[in-house]
Structure formats: structure tokens, C-alpha cells
Motif scaffolding. Sequence first.
Motif, PDB file in Angstrom:
ATOM      1  N   GLU A   1       0.819  -1.197   0.000  1.00  0.00           N
ATOM      2  CA  GLU A   1       0.000   0.000   0.000  1.00  0.00           C
ATOM      3  C   GLU A   1       0.861   1.258   0.000  1.00  0.00           C
ATOM      4  O   GLU A   1       0.615   2.206  -0.763  1.00  0.00           O
ATOM      5  N   LYS A   2       1.863   1.276   0.850  1.00  0.00           N
ATOM      6  CA  LYS A   2       2.703   2.470   0.951  1.00  0.00           C
ATOM      7  C   LYS A   2       3.467   2.723  -0.348  1.00  0.00           C
ATOM      8  O   LYS A   2       3.662   3.871  -0.754  1.00  0.00           O
ATOM      9  N   ILE A   3       3.917   1.645  -0.986  1.00  0.00           N
ATOM     10  CA  ILE A   3       4.647   1.802  -2.238  1.00  0.00           C
ATOM     11  C   ILE A   3       3.737   2.379  -3.312  1.00  0.00           C
ATOM     12  O   ILE A   3       4.166   3.204  -4.135  1.00  0.00           O
ATOM     13  N   GLU A   4       2.467   1.983  -3.324  1.00  0.00           N
ATOM     14  CA  GLU A   4       1.522   2.563  -4.273  1.00  0.00           C
ATOM     15  C   GLU A   4       1.343   4.053  -4.013  1.00  0.00           C
ATOM     16  O   GLU A   4       1.203   4.847  -4.941  1.00  0.00           O
ATOM     17  N   PHE A   5       1.367   4.452  -2.741  1.00  0.00           N
ATOM     18  CA  PHE A   5       1.289   5.879  -2.418  1.00  0.00           C
ATOM     19  C   PHE A   5       2.486   6.626  -3.005  1.00  0.00           C
ATOM     20  O   PHE A   5       2.347   7.721  -3.557  1.00  0.00           O
ATOM     21  N   PHE A   6       3.663   6.032  -2.857  1.00  0.00           N
ATOM     22  CA  PHE A   6       4.857   6.665  -3.422  1.00  0.00           C
ATOM     23  C   PHE A   6       4.736   6.824  -4.934  1.00  0.00           C
ATOM     24  O   PHE A   6       5.029   7.882  -5.502  1.00  0.00           O
ATOM     25  N   LYS A   7       4.295   5.773  -5.602  1.00  0.00           N
ATOM     26  CA  LYS A   7       4.206   5.806  -7.060  1.00  0.00           C
ATOM     27  C   LYS A   7       3.177   6.831  -7.541  1.00  0.00           C
ATOM     28  O   LYS A   7       3.429   7.586  -8.482  1.00  0.00           O
ATOM     29  N   PHE A   8       2.023   6.862  -6.872  1.00  0.00           N
ATOM     30  CA  PHE A   8       1.019   7.841  -7.287  1.00  0.00           C
ATOM     31  C   PHE A   8       1.450   9.258  -6.919  1.00  0.00           C
ATOM     32  O   PHE A   8       1.139  10.211  -7.638  1.00  0.00           O
ATOM     33  N   GLY A   9       2.173   9.405  -5.820  1.00  0.00           N
ATOM     34  CA  GLY A   9       2.702  10.723  -5.491  1.00  0.00           C
ATOM     35  C   GLY A   9       3.656  11.227  -6.554  1.00  0.00           C
ATOM     36  O   GLY A   9       3.615  12.399  -6.955  1.00  0.00           O
ATOM     37  N   THR A  10       4.511  10.334  -7.040  1.00  0.00           N
ATOM     38  CA  THR A  10       5.449  10.709  -8.095  1.00  0.00           C
ATOM     39  C   THR A  10       4.701  11.012  -9.392  1.00  0.00           C
ATOM     40  O   THR A  10       5.048  11.951 -10.117  1.00  0.00           O
ATOM     41  N   ARG A  11       3.676  10.217  -9.704  1.00  0.00           N
ATOM     42  CA  ARG A  11       2.896  10.473 -10.926  1.00  0.00           C
ATOM     43  C   ARG A  11       2.179  11.817 -10.842  1.00  0.00           C
ATOM     44  O   ARG A  11       2.147  12.575 -11.817  1.00  0.00           O
ATOM     45  N   PHE A  12       1.608  12.110  -9.674  1.00  0.00           N
ATOM     46  CA  PHE A  12       0.951  13.399  -9.509  1.00  0.00           C
ATOM     47  C   PHE A  12       1.931  14.547  -9.725  1.00  0.00           C
ATOM     48  O   PHE A  12       1.601  15.555 -10.369  1.00  0.00           O
ATOM     49  N   SER A  13       3.132  14.417  -9.174  1.00  0.00           N
ATOM     50  CA  SER A  13       4.124  15.488  -9.345  1.00  0.00           C
ATOM     51  C   SER A  13       4.521  15.615 -10.809  1.00  0.00           C
ATOM     52  O   SER A  13       4.774  16.721 -11.298  1.00  0.00           O
ATOM     53  N   TYR A  14       4.540  14.499 -11.517  1.00  0.00           N
ATOM     54  CA  TYR A  14       4.879  14.535 -12.939  1.00  0.00           C
ATOM     55  C   TYR A  14       3.844  15.341 -13.719  1.00  0.00           C
ATOM     56  O   TYR A  14       4.181  16.094 -14.639  1.00  0.00           O
ATOM     57  N   PHE A  15       2.583  15.206 -13.354  1.00  0.00           N
ATOM     58  CA  PHE A  15       1.520  15.926 -14.045  1.00  0.00           C
ATOM     59  C   PHE A  15       1.292  17.329 -13.491  1.00  0.00           C
ATOM     60  O   PHE A  15       0.343  18.010 -13.877  1.00  0.00           O
ATOM     61  N   GLY A  16       2.158  17.757 -12.582  1.00  0.00           N
ATOM     62  CA  GLY A  16       2.049  19.114 -12.060  1.00  0.00           C
ATOM     63  C   GLY A  16       1.029  19.275 -10.946  1.00  0.00           C
ATOM     64  O   GLY A  16       0.696  20.401 -10.569  1.00  0.00           O
ATOM     65  N   ARG A  17       0.568  18.179 -10.376  1.00  0.00           N
ATOM     66  CA  ARG A  17      -0.405  18.238  -9.286  1.00  0.00           C
ATOM     67  C   ARG A  17       0.338  18.092  -7.958  1.00  0.00           C
ATOM     68  O   ARG A  17       0.249  17.086  -7.260  1.00  0.00           O
ATOM     69  N   TYR A  18       1.088  19.128  -7.635  1.00  0.00           N
ATOM     70  CA  TYR A  18       2.066  19.043  -6.551  1.00  0.00           C
ATOM     71  C   TYR A  18       1.423  18.945  -5.170  1.00  0.00           C
ATOM     72  O   TYR A  18       1.920  18.218  -4.300  1.00  0.00           O
TER      73      TYR A  18
END
Length: 607
Positions: free
Chosen positions: A250-267
Motif C-alpha cells: 500500500e505504501k509503495i503505491e502511495f509513493f508511485k502515485f505521489g510521483t505520478r501526480f508530481s509529474y503531471f504538475g499536481r504538486y
Amino acid sequence: MNIFYYIRHSFLFIVIFSFPMISHADFNSEYKESPKSHVQYYIKAYGLCDATVNKRVKRAYFVFERICRVADKRGNYFPGLTVVNSPGDPWTISLPDGNIVLSERAVEICYQGVDENEGDARLAFIIGHELAHLANNDFWHLETFMALCGDQNPWSKRLQKFFMDGSDKVSETEKNRLSISKMKEMAADDLGFIYAAISGFSMDTLVIDPKGKDFFTYWMEQTHTKADISHPHPKERSRLLQVRLKTLTEKIEFFKFGTRFSYFGRYEDAIYFLKEFQKVFPSREVLNNLGYCYLQMAIKKMPFDLAYQYWFPSIIDVSSRAEHLTSRSGGDSTFLSDDARKLLTLSINCFEKACKADTSYIPSRINLVTAYFYMGDIFKARAMIEEALKLSPDDPEIKGLQALIMIEEVPAVDMWPYSVKMLKTLTQKKDAPAFLQYNLARLLEKRKRTGEAQRIWKTLAESPEKLSEPFRLTVLKKTGMLNSKIADTESHESPLPWNIQVRIGQNLKEGGTQNLVSDWKRISYSWENGMIKGDIYMDPLGTCLLAVNDFVEMVVLRDRLGTVSELQKQFGTPLKRSVWGQTVWSFNPKWSVLVSGNQVSEAWVSE
């Protein structure tokens, strides 16, 4: 202490994971000074295994390099892997000089009787375990003890007792040496699992394989050995991973989605997910990504001409929103608002911690140069540039930054000719990044070399799809093509080449969509006292949906996505950026792909 006593007599079920009496307990001065504590000794004793002949050994180096990109490094060394020609016994040892030595037989056993995917996962865990020992994480057992509380499984109860007996409340001198060693082994299991999972390996195969046996029991049978009192029992190890597997996944999925959000500018959204992961793994990668989010949020609060006066390599905004083109000019920190300064301070704090966590981590240093520049700390920026150059002397990104910092460093000394010459040299190299041309044009305009600068602007404007949004707008504005090109680009945005079962913004509680995900694995989250809550849904083929307050915010596809060549043929040249040690290609502000070789491994869809 004779190392070969342990090599000959400690081929235990898990000796591949470490020699606790040698590598992970406190080294005495005699061992530190021994030639056996250096990789050269093992190369001389066994000889190197030829990776050009043995495909599995070649694969081992690939797995190691992939994990090293995310593993925490806290010493004054960069970890290395050496596979030696020892086909008889499986073993590994991590050395105080930062090297991991792996026997050829250990590699072969990892792939024995399983496909490459599962073999990679086994080897990734082994290597991750050793890297975890090198990182010396000693603050793990309290969290795991809390996770085990209330679990009635007999192996969990045994672990609870063990953690209480080994608590920090007891002084080091009163602890049993073997118990401490066992504690470190289980801690390294935990951290090694995280390293391997973040790197993308299928870690669920370790706990139960198709024959119903966990990997640790399998290893014990393969080596014909018995458990050692300095290592956890295989059932302990298996049970521990089972307890932690759900939480870590679960935590790793949070990391991955956090990185994806930052990639799309949703900081702002990204920060919530990254902070949640930071609770279990406060690594350089998380700190760097958090700093990046704060940096980008600070840039959004700056005047446009100050924020995008130069194109720093860390700044890539793939959002489709057209920024307000203000005519206000800037170039120093006097134009910064209080909010921008506070966010820059937060970003600097994160980047500095990431640099401290890993003395050889370049991304955080490049980002730190950018943050220092915006804060007006030019001398700190220059010092960080020199530090980065020592790590990677020929990196065009670092050299390009050096040219910008150099011209701002001493106003009384004219460094403009030298900076321009550096950038011209860099732009003439094959596949030179577009930001070098952009910054060269900016410097030329500083001295009113408008003709030469205009030629560069026109060259950049010929391929606006290669420019990230804010810099594309500047280029089109400079060439008088702003309105026509924006309309043309927006009307020809690359459509998504795959069918998805839901649309971005769709309410999961309407139109029967809830039935679609009813059988999918679900990870729920709730932050800010329930004001921000949602779910991550994952189907067996790897498709992920992220919903916030029941509305779909992002979709991740992983099944049968085709090749990079096919996408290039259909959509042309994309923007490129590195994420998790892999390359992300952006063909459209609303979707991007994660690339592995010529294969598309993931597609990200968001607003």
C-alpha cells in the motif's frame, strides 16, 4: 576472526542474505584492516564470473543497477556488485568498502525452476537485503512490533517476544550479540523488500510460490542446511513478510502515485501521498520528490518572467494550462513573494536532507542548485555545482547549470563571454537537450544579440512539441506564433491509443462503475480528518484507478501496451524525463508512458 570459518560452516538457509558476524555486526579494527574486508581479496581467491558468457550473471548486474537507483546510501561510498566464480556453494557477503560479493551458485539458485520474473524478484530481494545492511537502518523494530500487536498467529507471538527482548530500553552491553544480529537480519529483510518493490520487481512471489513454499524454506532445502541462532527461522521470515507485505504494498503505491501526480504538475496532491510513504521509508528519493513539489509550487507563485527566465533541467511541467504571460521582468530574488520564499525554504530543506542521505545522488543536487538560484544564494549554488561535477564531470545538464551560475556569481566581473561559449559548445553536441538552446538565447538577449537569439528561438519553435509548456509559450511568444501555434497544438493533441473502462472525472458510484471495480484490490486512504479521502483500485492485470472522494483522478495501464517504436511512428517525438531510474515519455499533457527498453511498461492518464 577467520572469515572462511563462516563461509565454510555458515551456508545456512539464508547465508546468502549476509554474514552477520562479519558484515553487519560492529567490525573490530582487526577485521577492518584485514584484506578479507575488501573486494580485491575475493576476486583474487575466486576470479570474476564472466557476465558475457553467463546470462544469469549478466542479469544479476542488471538487477543490482536497477535497485541501486532507489536504495538509500549513507556511507562515503557507492555500492558495487561483484559476482565471483564459485559454482559450488551459494553465498554472499557485504563488505565495509561498500561492495557486495555474490557467488555464481547463489545467482543460479535464484533462477532455478522459476521464470525470469520470479528469479529477478528473488535476486532483487537478496541484493536489496545486502544494500539495506550497508545503509545501516537500525530504527525499524518498533514499527514492526506495533504492526504485530494483536496478531494471534504463533509465529507473530514469537516475533513480539523477540522484539520486546531486543528493545532499545535495554542497553547495548546487555543485549545478546546473536539476538542483535537476528534483529538486523529481519530489519534488512524489510528494507530490502522495499528497495526491490520500488524498483518494480514482483515481490509477492517470495512468500508463497506455486508449490506452496516460501522462498526462505526453498533456500534452506537447496543448501541442505539448518537454521542458525543468529538468523530468524524461515517461518519467522515468511510470517514477517506476510505481515508487512500488505502495508508495504500500500505504501509503495502511495509513493508511485505521489510521483505520478508530481509529474503531471499536481504538486499539492503529490505531497500527501509522498508524506504517507515517507513514514515507512524516508529515503533520498522521497525527500527529493517532496523538495521538487515544493520547488514547483514556489515557481508557480513567481512572476512568469522570473520563474521561466532560464530553463532549469529539473523544471518540466506537462500541464496543459496556459500560464498568464506577464510582462513584468525579474532575475533576482527581490521579486519573490513571502509564500514563494517559504516554499523554496521547504524545498531546500528536503533537497539538503536527500543530499545528506546519499553523497552521490545527483538529482537532488541539480534541484538544489535551482532552489538556491531562485533564493539568490548564488555562492551556495556554485558550491553545489562543483560537488555535482565531481560526481559526473561530463554531464551536460550540470555543465549547462554551471554556465548560468557563473554569469551571476560575480557581477563586477564579466563572465558572459565564457558562459555563452560554454553553452554554444554544449548545444553543438549530438542530442543536446533543448534547455541548453533556450538558455543560450536568453543570455544572448541580455547583451542585445537579438539577431542570433532570434535564430535560436525560431529553431526551437519548429518543434514546439519538444518543449515543456511554460518554455514552449515563451518560444512561441518570442517568434510571434503564440496564438496560432497554441490553437494548432491544442487541436492536434495526441489521442489516447488504448481503450480505458472509465474516464477521468467519472463518479465511481454512478452508472454501474462500482460493479466494475468491486472485485479489484482496494487500498483506502483518509487525510486531513477525512476531508481528503479516496481509494486505489487494482485489477489482476495491473490496471490501477485512483479515486478522490469517489471521482476518478488517474488511471494507470500495464497490460499489452505495445512498443515505443509504435508510439513514435504514430505520434512523433515526445518529451522525455527520468522517473524511478526509467524514462517517461509524454506525448500529450494528459497522458504519458513509462518506458523499459523498447517496451511500454505503463501508461499514465490524468488531467
